[in-house]
Design a protein around this motif. Sequence first.
Motif, PDB file in Angstrom:
ATOM      1  N   SER A  49      29.022  43.107  47.238  1.00 27.03           N
ATOM      2  CA  SER A  49      30.094  42.826  46.281  1.00 27.03           C
ATOM      3  C   SER A  49      30.461  44.088  45.530  1.00 27.03           C
ATOM      4  O   SER A  49      29.584  44.906  45.195  1.00 27.03           O
ATOM      5  CB  SER A  49      29.644  41.737  45.296  1.00 27.03           C
ATOM      6  N   SER A  50      31.748  44.239  45.240  1.00 27.11           N
ATOM      7  CA  SER A  50      32.198  45.418  44.476  1.00 27.11           C
ATOM      8  C   SER A  50      31.841  45.317  43.009  1.00 27.11           C
ATOM      9  O   SER A  50      31.676  46.324  42.329  1.00 27.11           O
ATOM     10  CB  SER A  50      33.719  45.580  44.615  1.00 27.11           C
ATOM     11  N   GLY A  51      31.752  44.070  42.498  1.00 29.46           N
ATOM     12  CA  GLY A  51      31.402  43.889  41.099  1.00 29.46           C
ATOM     13  C   GLY A  51      32.561  44.041  40.144  1.00 29.46           C
ATOM     14  O   GLY A  51      32.389  43.908  38.930  1.00 29.46           O
ATOM     15  N   PHE A  52      33.745  44.325  40.659  1.00 29.77           N
ATOM     16  CA  PHE A  52      34.892  44.546  39.785  1.00 29.77           C
ATOM     17  C   PHE A  52      35.971  43.481  39.942  1.00 29.77           C
ATOM     18  O   PHE A  52      37.036  43.589  39.359  1.00 29.77           O
ATOM     19  CB  PHE A  52      35.512  45.918  40.061  1.00 29.77           C
ATOM     20  N   GLY A  53      35.702  42.450  40.757  1.00 26.45           N
ATOM     21  CA  GLY A  53      36.732  41.454  40.993  1.00 26.45           C
ATOM     22  C   GLY A  53      37.151  40.723  39.741  1.00 26.45           C
ATOM     23  O   GLY A  53      38.333  40.671  39.395  1.00 26.45           O
ATOM     24  N   LEU A  54      36.174  40.136  39.034  1.00 21.61           N
ATOM     25  CA  LEU A  54      36.508  39.381  37.827  1.00 21.61           C
ATOM     26  C   LEU A  54      36.990  40.286  36.703  1.00 21.61           C
ATOM     27  O   LEU A  54      37.837  39.886  35.898  1.00 21.61           O
ATOM     28  CB  LEU A  54      35.286  38.572  37.375  1.00 21.61           C
ATOM     29  N   LEU A  55      36.459  41.517  36.635  1.00 23.75           N
ATOM     30  CA  LEU A  55      36.933  42.451  35.612  1.00 23.75           C
ATOM     31  C   LEU A  55      38.402  42.796  35.836  1.00 23.75           C
ATOM     32  O   LEU A  55      39.216  42.781  34.901  1.00 23.75           O
ATOM     33  CB  LEU A  55      36.081  43.720  35.626  1.00 23.75           C
ATOM     34  N   GLY A  56      38.738  43.122  37.071  1.00 23.85           N
ATOM     35  CA  GLY A  56      40.131  43.423  37.361  1.00 23.85           C
ATOM     36  C   GLY A  56      41.029  42.227  37.160  1.00 23.85           C
ATOM     37  O   GLY A  56      42.166  42.353  36.684  1.00 23.85           O
ATOM     38  N   LEU A  57      40.527  41.029  37.513  1.00 23.60           N
ATOM     39  CA  LEU A  57      41.308  39.816  37.329  1.00 23.60           C
ATOM     40  C   LEU A  57      41.543  39.535  35.848  1.00 23.60           C
ATOM     41  O   LEU A  57      42.640  39.114  35.447  1.00 23.60           O
ATOM     42  CB  LEU A  57      40.578  38.640  37.974  1.00 23.60           C
ATOM     43  N   ALA A  58      40.530  39.771  35.014  1.00 25.66           N
ATOM     44  CA  ALA A  58      40.691  39.569  33.571  1.00 25.66           C
ATOM     45  C   ALA A  58      41.754  40.508  33.010  1.00 25.66           C
ATOM     46  O   ALA A  58      42.566  40.113  32.161  1.00 25.66           O
ATOM     47  CB  ALA A  58      39.352  39.792  32.853  1.00 25.66           C
TER      48      ALA A  58
END
Length: 392
Positions: free
Chosen positions: A347-356
């Motif tokens: 996982s990149s770990g930035f999916g939810l951060l970027g989505l937020a």
Amino acid sequence: MSVPQARLKPWQHGWRLVVAVVIGLLAWVSVASKLPPDSEDPRIGWLIFGDPAVAAGCLVAAMWRRRYPLTVATGVVVASAVSTLAAGAALLVLGSLATRRRPLETSLIGVACVATALVTDSLYPRTGEPDPWWMLLTVASLATGIVVAVGAAIGARREELRSLRERAESAEREQTARAAEARIVERHRIAREMHDVLAHRVSLVAMQAGVLGHRTDLPAEQATVLARGIADGAHQALEELRDVLGVLRANPDGLEPPQPSLANLPALVADARALGVAVTYTPDSMDSPPDLVARTAYRIVQEGLTNAGKHAPGAEVVVTVEGAEGEGLRVTVRDSGAARGEAPPPSSGFGLLGLAERVGLAGGELDHRADPGGGFVLSAWLPWPARGEGSE
């Protein structure tokens, strides 16, 4: 206020000195024309030889008036008391001093100019009655006042130009900073787009590859379907990557590729189902929201399906998109929790951060949490203003 002065070019020095010489010659000829004929007064010899020598020295000193303004002005004005030809040089250094816009020193040198003019007028013999002192005072004061006024105006103009130049340089620096900030924002936008476009495809490909690697008991037909799905998914990922990178190569004035919207959700859900994700989605009949809202809603569902496929294999996923104009749009992706114990793909770990960040830019609110009954819930509310709202 003192204004820094730029260096003058040779021709700019030259024409000022020429004007000073012309003014001095006019004063010298005026005095010489009033000398008594056949006079043997020694002052006449000074007028012919000494007066021009002092004037030449004053003109040479005037060339340093910008480096040593007060010193040169004082010396030239005092020397002009014994030289009619030096009157032009005295007015030149006075005008240059006035550009500094310092009232005290300009006033002192101006008064000295008037006084030396009166002294010079009485220096040589002349025929007839001398001019009234008040007339000499008036003419000298008027000439001095004009020179001071012109010098002060030039100084004000120089200060204005300097201020405009500083503003232009400041605006240029601000423009450079804004351009750098815009590049950073654009990089972030492209990074989000690349994540949104590729993470979904690559995650599903990784899941299928994981199934092939761990399930050695799969029938040949199912293994063939999974292998074909991996090939198709990789091909689609490359195509989507090419589309995103094409934006970087495109003309800045050109149009970007069509962005996804709510109309693309059925196809997104169908792709997830084809890859083994149990998704329930019933399109709700609603008007078309604004492009930004629709695009953001699509990305929310895409991220939710990607995370469900990676972290909750075998889970049942329910996608809900509902809302109305003037009320807002509510998007929910809920999964029932992992049904199989498989290692998730990287996982990149930035999916939810970027989505937020994307939801925040759209003016909405994002919420993601574990469901107490098991599973995970990703939900967001996006504003959907009524037509004409906020206008008068």
